[in-house]
Scaffold this active site. Structure first.
Site, PDB file in Angstrom:
ATOM      1  N   LYS A 104     -17.448 104.716  56.252  1.00 36.17           N
ATOM      2  CA  LYS A 104     -17.014 103.695  55.432  1.00 36.17           C
ATOM      3  C   LYS A 104     -16.480 104.667  53.777  1.00 36.17           C
ATOM      4  O   LYS A 104     -15.733 103.973  53.285  1.00 36.17           O
ATOM      5  CB  LYS A 104     -18.313 102.971  54.804  1.00 36.17           C
ATOM      6  CG  LYS A 104     -18.455 101.959  56.043  1.00 36.17           C
ATOM      7  CD  LYS A 104     -17.320 100.838  56.239  1.00 36.17           C
ATOM      8  CE  LYS A 104     -18.215  99.741  57.209  1.00 36.17           C
ATOM      9  NZ  LYS A 104     -16.830  98.877  57.708  1.00 36.17           N
ATOM     10  N   GLU A 137     -17.513  93.134  49.715  1.00 37.55           N
ATOM     11  CA  GLU A 137     -18.206  92.578  50.708  1.00 37.55           C
ATOM     12  C   GLU A 137     -19.109  93.581  51.535  1.00 37.55           C
ATOM     13  O   GLU A 137     -18.535  94.432  51.408  1.00 37.55           O
ATOM     14  CB  GLU A 137     -17.612  91.614  51.782  1.00 37.55           C
ATOM     15  CG  GLU A 137     -17.114  92.185  53.130  1.00 37.55           C
ATOM     16  CD  GLU A 137     -16.093  93.317  52.754  1.00 37.55           C
ATOM     17  OE1 GLU A 137     -15.217  93.370  51.663  1.00 37.55           O
ATOM     18  OE2 GLU A 137     -15.650  94.260  53.680  1.00 37.55           O
ATOM     19  N   SER A 182     -20.055 106.570  64.209  1.00 33.40           N
ATOM     20  CA  SER A 182     -19.695 106.051  62.721  1.00 33.40           C
ATOM     21  C   SER A 182     -20.724 105.966  61.788  1.00 33.40           C
ATOM     22  O   SER A 182     -20.334 105.989  60.515  1.00 33.40           O
ATOM     23  CB  SER A 182     -19.021 104.402  62.898  1.00 33.40           C
ATOM     24  OG  SER A 182     -20.124 103.690  63.507  1.00 33.40           O
TER      25      SER A 182
HETATM   26  C1  LIG Z   1     -22.005 102.419  60.766  1.00 33.50           C
HETATM   27  C2  LIG Z   1     -21.110 101.510  60.930  1.00 33.50           C
HETATM   28  N1  LIG Z   1     -20.118 101.486  62.021  1.00 33.50           N
HETATM   29  C3  LIG Z   1     -19.287 100.456  62.160  1.00 33.50           C
HETATM   30  C4  LIG Z   1     -19.134  99.340  61.259  1.00 33.50           C
HETATM   31  C5  LIG Z   1     -18.264  98.357  61.620  1.00 33.50           C
HETATM   32  O1  LIG Z   1     -17.098  98.187  60.872  1.00 33.50           O
HETATM   33  P1  LIG Z   1     -15.613  98.936  61.332  1.00 33.50           P
HETATM   34  O2  LIG Z   1     -15.376  98.162  62.521  1.00 33.50           O
HETATM   35  O3  LIG Z   1     -14.776  98.204  60.293  1.00 33.50           O
HETATM   36  O4  LIG Z   1     -15.943  99.975  61.496  1.00 33.50           O
HETATM   37  C6  LIG Z   1     -19.955  99.341  60.143  1.00 33.50           C
HETATM   38  C7  LIG Z   1     -20.081  98.097  59.253  1.00 33.50           C
HETATM   39  O5  LIG Z   1     -20.779  97.978  58.660  1.00 33.50           O
HETATM   40  C8  LIG Z   1     -21.070 100.442  60.030  1.00 33.50           C
HETATM   41  O6  LIG Z   1     -21.797 100.388  58.905  1.00 33.50           O
END
Ligand SMILES: Cc1ncc(COP(=O)(O)O)c(C=O)c1O
Lengths: 259, 394
Positions: free
Chosen positions: B85, B107, B374
């Site tokens: 993020k 948000e 992520s």
């Molecule tokens: C660690 C992590 N991965 C994935 C996501 C999902 O979001 P996005 O699909 O935009 O990557 C989030 C959302 O809060 C997150 O905190």
């Protein structure tokens, strides 16, 4: 023939908003019939939506109440058929775009035409996206109402040129809801619209008192009141009719006096 | 394709009150994205503050254990604030500052985007307010306190399902009250144009780095990229650089919750229909009358009834595949990766890990899977413990 012009034909128009199905469709029908008698010139009927992003808490809560009774678009069209047996008041449906899209745009507008709906107000369909609905509105003789806001500035010209029916002037920033102080933007907005298009302008968002309505009616062709009425419905539930009707009379008087 | 469209998807379906704000944002972005001062400042922040480039780590034990394709983890969990993020947030908050805004709002679901936004706002000197569903403030209590510690105001959203979609509703409402000095830092590749494009551009660094790193290590492209999908920002960030490489499979993992045959799921592509919501045309979980459906996932960050418009497009043209991973599979993957590699993934990322665990044994040993890790899982430890029946308090 579209009946919308009728709404602006007898002086300043009073336009009450209610959410269909709150507190019940039976009461909604009665409200429409009796508000028409009490001096409403056009009725804005809201289709409840799960996520109304342009709405403040009062109308959000009305949407939730209606949806919790299982109200659907089909129920609302059926109620409109019923209303049209005895009442010819101009009606605008307020709906978010997704319920129209999910229903099938052509079927939705065909139903509008059949049930004598004169206009659609779709708060999440701005000028740039209006072609999503416009061809079907034209086909079925329903006006898609254009909205302008205090932040529209340079866009007012663009939007007004293609506006039909009337222009909905959003008098305050933010979402719907009763406000103590209304900005002075609406007067300027109306002027700018009239420069390019000789079309009625109705002002809404935040208006609740007769004084506010009278002040808006000085330069606008119509006044839209939503949250203040929905609040009365919330307070009195199925006994709301006399209270709403009294309020509608008072507001219509307030905007007529200055005429 | 017209601007802001991905095939038929995307667009700008928002109230007129916000139209000039998104137009202004689009123009500012077009200008600053090629402004050398802006680019230099962002690159410096990504390198010196966020810790980029993030590692591409060969998960050797996992690879051996599964006995198939080589598994690499793209370690976005090692970024400052613990997830991908931060890439988007540094870009957007810096852009807001260049635009002369003094306040940002956002948000958040899992709290990762909220924490990242609060972090960037504190660093760059902007006021910050976060909107978070009440249910999420409970399952991600630690992140709420973290945001406050960083100087942000946290507004608890009690409307609707009290999760991510309602937090988006409330942030949109707040933006329409106050656009002049305020930028809405949208957290994923969703919402009205230009957000899906801006967020993707700020996230595509993930895939750009992977391309370079894998060529250095392996001398060839990966065979498969796997990432979890909430709105889809980490996934598009990983995929984007490889969209033009037809031999690289792109796989997005949606949150299945209890399973797609139940009502407790958030697998938008699997069960959703095309609709228009939150400013975009895309796939949404909804009922036959177009009411947005309450969705569910153990993962607050994936608990969203829609998906970004570019994913909807990649889905329709068959360029990317979208699969479903249940709560249970994700929790097992969460535990598996912790045990075998000593890496505790975010429960969101664990959805991607879970699919890689299934896929790897079916591929041969010279094939390569890159998993988008992520985020890190510290925030999830207490809720996973509760899932396993251990009552611990954060
Ligand atoms: C660690 C992590 N991965 C994935 C996501 C999902 O979001 P996005 O699909 O935009 O990557 C989030 C959302 O809060 C997150 O905190």
């Amino acid at each position: 023939m579209n009946k919308l012009q009728q709404a602006f034909a007898n002086g300043k128009a009073f336009i009450p908003f209610i959410t269909a199905g709150d507190p019940s469709l039976v009461i909604t029908k009665e409200l429409v019939l009796q508000m028409a008698e009490a001096g409403a010139d056009l009725i804005e009927l809201g289709i409840p939506f799960s996520d109304p992003v342009a709405e403040g808490q009062v109308i959000q809560a009305a949407s939730i109440r209606a949806l919790s009774h299982g109200i659907t678009v089909d129920h609302i069209f059926n109620m409109l058929r019923d209303i049209r047996k005895t009442c010819n008041i101009p009606i605008a449906l307020m709906t978010y775009v997704n319920p129209v899209f999910a229903y099938g745009i052509d079927s939705f507008l065909r139903n509008c035409q059949e049930t004598g709906v004169d206009a659609l107000i779709v708060p999440d369909l701005p000028f740039e996206e209006k072609d999503e609905l416009v061809p079907f509105c034209l086909k079925h003789g329903v006006y898609l109402i254009s909205m302008i806001a205090p932040t529209s500035n340079n866009r007012i010209h663009l939007i007004s040129k293609e506006a039909q029916g009337f222009v909905y002037c959003v008098s305050s920033m933010g979402v719907t809801g009763v406000r103590k102080n209304l900005g002075s933007d609406a007067e300027k907005m109306v002027k700018l619209v009239k420069e390019v298009n000789d079309i009625p302008c109705a002002v809404g968002f935040g208006i609740s008192t007769p004084e506010q309505a009278a002040r808006m009616a000085k330069y606008a062709d119509g006044v839209i009141v939503g949250s203040a009425i929905v609040k009365i419905i919330e307070q009195y539930g199925s006994r709301c009719l006399p209270h709403v009707i009294e309020y509608v009379r008072m507001m219509k008087n307030a905007i007529t006096e200055g005429d | 394709m017209p601007k802001g469209r991905f095939g038929i998807y995307g667009g700008q379906y928002i109230p007129e009150t916000l139209m000039n704000a998104v137009i202004e944002l689009g123009e500012a972005y077009e200008f600053f994205k090629s402004d050398s001062k802006f680019k230099a400042e962002l690159n410096s922040l990504l390198k010196n503050y966020a810790g980029r480039p993030s590692m591409l780590y060969f998960a050797e034990k996992m690879t051996k254990d599964l006995g198939g394709a080589k598994i690499y983890l793209k370690r976005e969990d090692l970024n400052h604030t613990g997830s991908h993020k931060i890439n988007n947030v540094l870009g957007q908050v810096l852009l807001a500052k260049y635009m002369g805004k003094t306040r940002v709002i956002a948000e958040t679901g899992a709290g990762q985007h909220g924490v990242a936004t609060a972090t960037a706002a504190s660093l760059l000197g902007l006021e910050c307010e976060i909107f978070m569903g009440k249910e999420d403030t409970q399952r991600q209590a630690l992140n709420v306190f973290r945001m406050k510690l960083l100087g942000a105001k946290v507004n608890v959203v009690t409307s609707g399902t009290q999760t991510l979609k309602d937090a988006v509703n409330e942030t949109l409402r707040e933006w329409s009250r106050r656009v002049k000095d305020t930028h809405y830092v949208l957290g994923s590749v969703m919402g009205p144009h230009p957000f899906p494009t801006i967020v993707r551009d700020f996230q595509k660094v993930i895939g750009q780095e992977v391309k370079k790193q894998i060529l250095e290590i392996e001398g060839k492209f990966p065979d498969v990229l796997v990432a979890c999908i909430g709105g889809g920002s980490n996934a598009i960030g990983l995929f984007y650089e490889f969209i033009g490489e037809p031999n690289v499979r792109l796989i997005g993992c949606e949150a299945g919750g209890y399973g797609v045959h139940t009502k407790k799921t958030a697998a938008t592509m699997a069960i959703g229909k095309i609709g228009i919501f939150h400013g975009m045309k895309s796939y949404f979980c909804q009922d036959e009358y177009g009411q947005i459906a309450p969705v569910y996932s153990i993962s607050a960050g994936l608990d969203y009834p829609g998906v970004g418009p570019e994913h909807a497009y990649l889905h329709d043209i068959g360029r990317a595949e979208y699969v479903v991973v249940t709560d249970n599979e994700a929790v097992e993957a969460f535990e598996y990766l912790s045990c075998i590699e000593g890496i505790i993934p975010a429960i969101e990322s664990a959805h991607a890990v879970a699919y890689a665990i299934k896929l790897a044994p079916k591929l041969n040993k010279n094939q390569i899977i890159v998993v988008g890790l992520s985020g890190r899982g510290d925030k999830d430890v207490a809720s996973i413990a509760r899932y396993r029946g251990v009552e611990i308090y954060e």
